[in-house]
Design an enzyme around this catalytic site. Structure first.
Site, PDB file in Angstrom:
ATOM      1  N   HIS A  81      26.089  64.325 -17.773  1.00 61.66           N
ATOM      2  CA  HIS A  81      25.372  65.203 -18.705  1.00 61.66           C
ATOM      3  C   HIS A  81      24.681  66.367 -17.996  1.00 61.66           C
ATOM      4  O   HIS A  81      24.060  67.210 -18.655  1.00 61.66           O
ATOM      5  CB  HIS A  81      24.337  64.413 -19.502  1.00 61.66           C
ATOM      6  CG  HIS A  81      24.919  63.407 -20.445  1.00 61.66           C
ATOM      7  ND1 HIS A  81      25.836  63.746 -21.417  1.00 61.66           N
ATOM      8  CD2 HIS A  81      24.739  62.062 -20.556  1.00 61.66           C
ATOM      9  CE1 HIS A  81      26.195  62.660 -22.086  1.00 61.66           C
ATOM     10  NE2 HIS A  81      25.552  61.634 -21.578  1.00 61.66           N
TER      11      HIS A  81
ATOM     12  N   ASP B 233      33.287  57.391 -20.947  1.00 61.68           N
ATOM     13  CA  ASP B 233      31.960  57.006 -21.420  1.00 61.68           C
ATOM     14  C   ASP B 233      31.905  57.111 -22.947  1.00 61.68           C
ATOM     15  O   ASP B 233      32.633  57.907 -23.543  1.00 61.68           O
ATOM     16  CB  ASP B 233      30.921  57.941 -20.794  1.00 61.68           C
ATOM     17  CG  ASP B 233      29.503  57.416 -20.884  1.00 61.68           C
ATOM     18  OD1 ASP B 233      29.009  56.886 -19.873  1.00 61.68           O
ATOM     19  OD2 ASP B 233      28.876  57.561 -21.951  1.00 61.68           O
TER      20      ASP B 233
ATOM     21  N   HIS C 101      29.550  58.381 -24.553  1.00 62.90           N
ATOM     22  CA  HIS C 101      28.933  59.673 -24.839  1.00 62.90           C
ATOM     23  C   HIS C 101      29.807  60.799 -24.282  1.00 62.90           C
ATOM     24  O   HIS C 101      30.371  60.672 -23.193  1.00 62.90           O
ATOM     25  CB  HIS C 101      27.541  59.757 -24.204  1.00 62.90           C
ATOM     26  CG  HIS C 101      26.630  58.643 -24.585  1.00 62.90           C
ATOM     27  ND1 HIS C 101      26.481  57.511 -23.810  1.00 62.90           N
ATOM     28  CD2 HIS C 101      25.833  58.472 -25.670  1.00 62.90           C
ATOM     29  CE1 HIS C 101      25.621  56.694 -24.386  1.00 62.90           C
ATOM     30  NE2 HIS C 101      25.226  57.242 -25.521  1.00 62.90           N
TER      31      HIS C 101
ATOM     32  N   ASP D  12      29.895  52.143 -21.620  1.00 63.07           N
ATOM     33  CA  ASP D  12      29.113  51.874 -22.818  1.00 63.07           C
ATOM     34  C   ASP D  12      29.948  51.898 -24.100  1.00 63.07           C
ATOM     35  O   ASP D  12      29.404  51.861 -25.201  1.00 63.07           O
ATOM     36  CB  ASP D  12      27.912  52.832 -22.933  1.00 63.07           C
ATOM     37  CG  ASP D  12      28.187  54.197 -22.358  1.00 63.07           C
ATOM     38  OD1 ASP D  12      29.366  54.528 -22.145  1.00 63.07           O
ATOM     39  OD2 ASP D  12      27.227  54.943 -22.098  1.00 63.07           O
TER      40      ASP D  12
END
Length: 451
Positions: free
Chosen positions: A109, A148, A150, A237
């Site tokens: 990120h 991921d 996200h 995740d």
């Protein structure tokens, strides 16, 4: 004799956002126990190494840290990034078959401009690795596949205008999860159209849905791109027990994905089911990388027979895949000037929120549309930091593949804005010559490093 899989384990004992934060050292300690209990490090196919420190220069290839690298980057960040560089060196040299940097803090990120920590990330480990491989080892085409839950918005941001770096991210639909981005229309800038491929998936995707995406979209795109090096941003995740996501992927699903993807290097990203997922997923991925049998790696909460995917979810997955298949098939039909609406410069405005430190950044990115290279980028960024100071910076980045005109124009832009009183700092990142400079308005300060 078959080459080994390299492993670097770095739990960052001295770094934490808070004692109870999901991103804490226990994420890796349970995995470490599992690896020891199973005797994995005794396997001749796996060898453990120690990390090294990434230098400030390594980080400056990928980031503009405001006001400087030392202000945003702790030793733990340099070690996590350095682990990827150490394994990258050994893989390129032919000493290792592949590797797994099982490290924290995570990084996907962290964007090109860094005002603070966002999404648990301060610097982007994969981006630091990519720029290092290109500069030090001459690797030209690199693919990053982000697994991921996200969206890897930071990695996307850094390579959005780079046609030699293919970024593929499958993730839970941004309308349902942080950071709220990663839609199919985010495809890269005019000079790098379709170098970014986002695959937003609805909550409830199982192993079968994930492998439909892998077999029918990701694998064919990777085959067409013909990368010289493949990096897996190995977020975990998507697991069915993860507290931050709503997906239903198992350790077996992750291992099979790794076996199909065949990454040169996997770099740990997210995954916050510390006891019920990470020890098993990490172990399964490691065994898959090493070419070992992973069929007995089953998490305690695993359901016999796996999970049933809702037909509506399956239908949405197929629809996303079909849409992106068509986009990829027609990727060469669009001219970069057409994509820039005939303009000499392509511009976009980006509001960026740092959720960890509650910083709001306003950014204007301007890219020169060039016939000979990806074009240089000028970024006007402003934000209030936690120290109460307002920073407005102008950052110029000249691409690795820059033509002479864009290099000269980029340097002229840097020199011109050094005289502009509106900016606290003006930065230059010339990737074509490995040169990085900083000018501070209040008192002239230039840091130059020629590689």
């Amino acid at each position: 004799m078959r080459k080994k899989t390299g492993l670097i384990f770095f739990p960052a004992f001295d770094w934490a956002i808070s004692a109870t934060h999901p991103e804490r050292e226990e994420r890796l300690l349970y995995t470490r126990d599992q690896v020891f209990e199973e005797g994995i490090l005794d396997l001749p196919e796996i060898e453990e190494f120690t990390p090294r420190l990434a230098t400030e220069h390594d980080i400056a290839r990928a980031h503009f840290c405001v006001p400087g690298v030392k202000d945003q980057v702790l030793e733990a960040h340099r070690i996590a990034a350095g682990a990827t560089l150490n394994l990258g060196d050994r893989i390129i040299a032919g000493d290792l078959r592949n590797g797994f940097a099982m490290v924290r803090p995570p990084g996907h990120h962290a964007m090109r401009v860094v005002h603070g920590n966002r999404g648990f990330c301060s610097i982007n480990n994969e981006a630091v690795l990519v720029e290092y491989l290109r500069r030090v080892h001459g690797v030209k085409k690199i693919a990053i596949v982000d697994t991921d839950v996200h969206h890897g918005d930071g990695t996307q941001d850094i390579f959005y205008h780079d046609p030699d770096v293919l970024f593929i991210s499958f993730h839970q639909d941004g309308r349902t999860i942080y950071p709220g981005t990663g839609f199919t229309y985010e495809l890269g800038g005019p000079g790098a159209y379709c170098s970014t491929i986002n695959i937003p998936l609805p909550p409830g995707v199982t192993d079968s849905g994930l492998h439909y995406v892998m077999d029918n979209l990701i694998s064919p795109i990777l085959k067409d791109f013909e990368a010289d090096f493949v990096v897996n941003s190995a977020g975990q995740d998507n697991h069915f027990t993860d507290p931050l996501g709503e997906m239903l992927i198992t350790a077996q699903g992750y291992a099979q994905l790794t076996e199909k993807l065949k990454p040169d290097l996997a770099v740990l990203e997210g995954g916050y089911a510390i006891e019920t997922a990470l020890p098993y997923v990490n172990l399964a991925i490691l065994l898959a990388l090493a070419g070992k049998d992973y069929s007995s790696v089953v998490e305690p909460d695993y359901r016999s027979g796996g999970f049933k995917e809702d037909p509506k979810v399956t239908s949405q997955v197929h629809e996303v895949v079909e849409n992106l298949q068509e986009i990829w098939a027609n990727r060469n039909s669009k001219d970069k000037f057409e994509l820039a609406s005939g303009n000499k410069y392509y511009q976009r405005t980006k509001p960026i929120f740092y959720d960890t430190q509650f910083i709001e950044e306003k950014q204007i990115e301007k890219v020169r549309v060039c016939n000979q290279c990806p074009g240089y980028i000028a970024i006007d960024s402003q934000a209030y930091h936690q120290d109460g100071k307002r920073y407005r910076i102008l950052a110029v980045t000249i691409p690795f593949q820059a033509c002479r005109f864009c290099q000269e124009d980029g340097w002229d832009t840097y020199e011109r804005f050094k005289k502009d009183y509106r900016f606290n700092y003006v930065y230059l990142q010339d990737k074509s010559t490995d040169t990085y400079m900083t000018h501070q308005r209040e008192e002239r300060r230039e840091l130059r490093s020629d590689g």
